[in-house]
Scaffold this motif. Structure first.
Motif, PDB file in Angstrom:
ATOM      1  N   SER A   1       0.465  -1.227  -0.067  1.00 53.13           N
ATOM      2  CA  SER A   1       0.538   0.093  -0.051  1.00 53.13           C
ATOM      3  C   SER A   1       0.842   0.772   0.200  1.00 53.13           C
ATOM      4  CB  SER A   1      -0.830  -0.098   0.823  1.00 53.13           C
ATOM      5  OG  SER A   1      -1.719   0.800   1.368  1.00 53.13           O
TER       6      SER A   1
ATOM      7  N   ASP B   1      -1.252   4.073   0.132  1.00 56.09           N
ATOM      8  CA  ASP B   1      -1.412   5.487   0.997  1.00 56.09           C
ATOM      9  C   ASP B   1      -1.207   5.282   2.323  1.00 56.09           C
ATOM     10  OD1 ASP B   1      -3.284   4.984  -1.289  1.00 56.09           O
ATOM     11  OD2 ASP B   1      -4.727   3.529  -0.188  1.00 56.09           O
TER      12      ASP B   1
ATOM     13  N   VAL C   1     -10.372  12.329   3.224  1.00 58.01           N
ATOM     14  CA  VAL C   1      -9.645  10.986   2.167  1.00 58.01           C
ATOM     15  C   VAL C   1      -9.008  12.178   1.149  1.00 58.01           C
ATOM     16  CG1 VAL C   1      -9.630   9.970   0.160  1.00 58.01           C
ATOM     17  CG2 VAL C   1     -11.435   9.442   2.165  1.00 58.01           C
TER      18      VAL C   1
ATOM     19  N   ALA D   1      -6.208  13.348  -2.512  1.00 57.08           N
ATOM     20  CA  ALA D   1      -4.738  12.517  -3.165  1.00 57.08           C
ATOM     21  C   ALA D   1      -3.949  13.661  -3.280  1.00 57.08           C
ATOM     22  CB  ALA D   1      -5.840  11.978  -3.788  1.00 57.08           C
TER      23      ALA D   1
ATOM     24  N   LYS E   1      -4.058  10.177   3.281  1.00 52.47           N
ATOM     25  CA  LYS E   1      -3.724  10.387   1.885  1.00 52.47           C
ATOM     26  C   LYS E   1      -3.700   9.918   0.656  1.00 52.47           C
ATOM     27  CE  LYS E   1       0.479  13.023   0.026  1.00 52.47           C
ATOM     28  NZ  LYS E   1       0.546  12.420  -0.312  1.00 52.47           N
ATOM     29  N   LEU E   2      -4.320   9.558  -0.411  1.00 53.77           N
ATOM     30  CA  LEU E   2      -4.733   8.088  -0.946  1.00 53.77           C
ATOM     31  C   LEU E   2      -2.553   8.358  -2.032  1.00 53.77           C
ATOM     32  CD1 LEU E   2      -7.762   8.123  -2.480  1.00 53.77           C
ATOM     33  CD2 LEU E   2      -6.570   6.428  -0.590  1.00 53.77           C
TER      34      LEU E   2
ATOM     35  N   THR F   1      -4.827   6.377  -7.130  1.00 51.15           N
ATOM     36  CA  THR F   1      -6.904   7.164  -6.104  1.00 51.15           C
ATOM     37  C   THR F   1      -7.574   6.203  -7.741  1.00 51.15           C
ATOM     38  OG1 THR F   1      -5.504   8.362  -8.611  1.00 51.15           O
ATOM     39  CG2 THR F   1      -5.468   9.322  -6.372  1.00 51.15           C
TER      40      THR F   1
ATOM     41  N   VAL G   1      -9.348   2.364  -5.925  1.00 50.26           N
ATOM     42  CA  VAL G   1      -9.008   2.435  -4.431  1.00 50.26           C
ATOM     43  C   VAL G   1      -8.583   1.506  -4.239  1.00 50.26           C
ATOM     44  CG1 VAL G   1      -9.596   5.264  -4.823  1.00 50.26           C
ATOM     45  CG2 VAL G   1     -11.200   3.333  -4.423  1.00 50.26           C
ATOM     46  N   ASP G   2      -7.639   1.670  -3.238  1.00 47.65           N
ATOM     47  CA  ASP G   2      -8.106   0.035  -2.596  1.00 47.65           C
ATOM     48  C   ASP G   2      -8.496   0.177  -1.587  1.00 47.65           C
ATOM     49  OD1 ASP G   2      -6.705  -2.090  -0.851  1.00 47.65           O
ATOM     50  OD2 ASP G   2      -4.624  -1.287   0.012  1.00 47.65           O
TER      51      ASP G   2
ATOM     52  N   ARG H   1      -8.884  -1.127   2.487  1.00 44.04           N
ATOM     53  CA  ARG H   1      -7.939  -0.718   3.645  1.00 44.04           C
ATOM     54  C   ARG H   1      -8.642   1.464   3.612  1.00 44.04           C
ATOM     55  NH1 ARG H   1      -2.995   0.648   4.700  1.00 44.04           N
ATOM     56  NH2 ARG H   1      -2.532   2.859   5.312  1.00 44.04           N
ATOM     57  N   LEU H   2      -9.429   1.565   2.071  1.00 43.74           N
ATOM     58  CA  LEU H   2     -10.672   2.243   2.200  1.00 43.74           C
ATOM     59  C   LEU H   2     -11.914   1.716   3.643  1.00 43.74           C
ATOM     60  CD1 LEU H   2     -10.817   5.706   1.287  1.00 43.74           C
ATOM     61  CD2 LEU H   2      -8.947   3.824   0.330  1.00 43.74           C
TER      62      LEU H   2
ATOM     63  N   VAL I   1     -12.105   9.854  -6.843  1.00 46.94           N
ATOM     64  CA  VAL I   1     -11.813   9.183  -5.569  1.00 46.94           C
ATOM     65  C   VAL I   1     -13.081   9.459  -4.869  1.00 46.94           C
ATOM     66  CG1 VAL I   1     -10.917   8.502  -3.529  1.00 46.94           C
ATOM     67  CG2 VAL I   1      -9.878   9.566  -5.479  1.00 46.94           C
TER      68      VAL I   1
END
Length: 204
Positions: free
Chosen positions: A25, A27, A41, A43, A73-74, A77, A80-81, A84-85, A105
Motif C-alpha cells: 500500500s 496510502d 480522504v 490525494a 492521503k491516497l 487513486t 482505490v484500495d 484499506r478504505l 475518488v
C-alpha cells in the motif's frame, strides 16, 4: 469499439493493481483517532492544500485527532484500495473527499460503500443535501478550501469552533478587490462565526 481481448486485458491489469496495492500500500493515514466520527480522504496537491489550511487555522494534528478527525492521503487513486478504505471508514459517520477537478475518488467511494455493511455519508463536490461544496472548476487552493473547513464545526476542536478568523492572501486587481470585499461582507452576514480577513498581498 475495443475488442473483447483488450477489455479483458484492462480488467486483468486493474485486478493486478488492486492485488499489488493490498500487499504494497502507498496510502497513508496522516491523522488518526480512536474515537473518530469524520474522515477526510485526500490525494496529491489537494492533501498539501488541506494541511496548509490546518496550519493557517493553527490546528495541530493532535488537536484534530482529539476532535475526532481522521485523514487519509491516497497514493493510489484509481482503483482505490477497497479493503484499506473500508478499514479507514470503520466507526465514521461521514467521509469528505478533497480532490482536484473531477470526483474520481469520490465516485469510487460511493460505489464501494453503497451496499456495504459500513455506509458513511460521502461528501465532496456536493454536500449531503446536494448543494455545491468543493468546486471542480479552477485550482483548489488553500484560500478556497479554508472557508469550507472553518465553517464546518465538526472539523474543529470544540474550544476553537465558532472563533476562527480566516486570513486569505492573494493578488487582486481593483475589480477583483471590489468583488472580494462584497463576498467578504456577504459571508460575514450569512455566518457570523466565520470572519474573513482578505489581505491582497501575495499569491497562494
Amino acid at each position: 469499439l475495443p475488442s473483447l481481448s483488450i477489455e479483458s486485458r484492462l480488467q486483468d491489469k486493474l485486478a493486478a493493481v488492486a492485488a499489488f496495492a493490498q500487499v504494497n500500500s502507498i496510502d497513508r493515514t496522516v491523522i488518526d483517532s480512536p474515537h473518530a466520527h469524520i474522515g477526510i480522504v485526500t490525494a496529491g496537491k489537494a492533501h498539501h492544500d488541506l494541511m496548509e489550511v490546518f496550519r493557517r487555522l493553527g490546528l495541530s494534528e493532535a488537536a484534530l485527532a482529539n476532535a475526532g478527525l481522521r485523514v487519509l492521503k491516497l497514493g493510489l487513486t484509481f482503483p482505490v484500495d477497497a479493503p484499506r478504505l473500508q478499514g479507514f471508514a470503520q466507526g465514521l459517520r461521514e467521509l469528505m473527499v478533497i480532490e482536484e477537478k473531477a470526483p474520481i475518488v469520490e465516485q469510487q467511494l460511493r460505489d464501494l460503500f453503497y451496499n456495504g455493511p459500513v455506509r458513511p455519508g460521502i461528501v465532496g463536490k456536493r454536500n449531503a443535501q446536494g448543494q455545491d461544496l468543493l468546486s471542480a472548476l479552477g485550482e483548489l487552493r488553500p484560500s478556497r478550501l479554508i472557508v469550507q473547513v472553518a465553517r464546518d464545526p465538526r472539523l474543529l476542536p470544540r474550544d476553537l469552533a465558532g472563533t476562527v478568523t480566516i486570513r486569505s492572501k492573494c493578488v487582486l486587481d481593483s475589480d477583483q478587490k471590489k468583488s472580494a470585499e462584497g463576498w467578504k461582507r456577504a459571508m460575514e452576514r450569512n455566518d457570523e462565526s466565520v470572519k474573513l480577513d482578505l489581505e491582497p498581498e501575495i499569491n497562494d
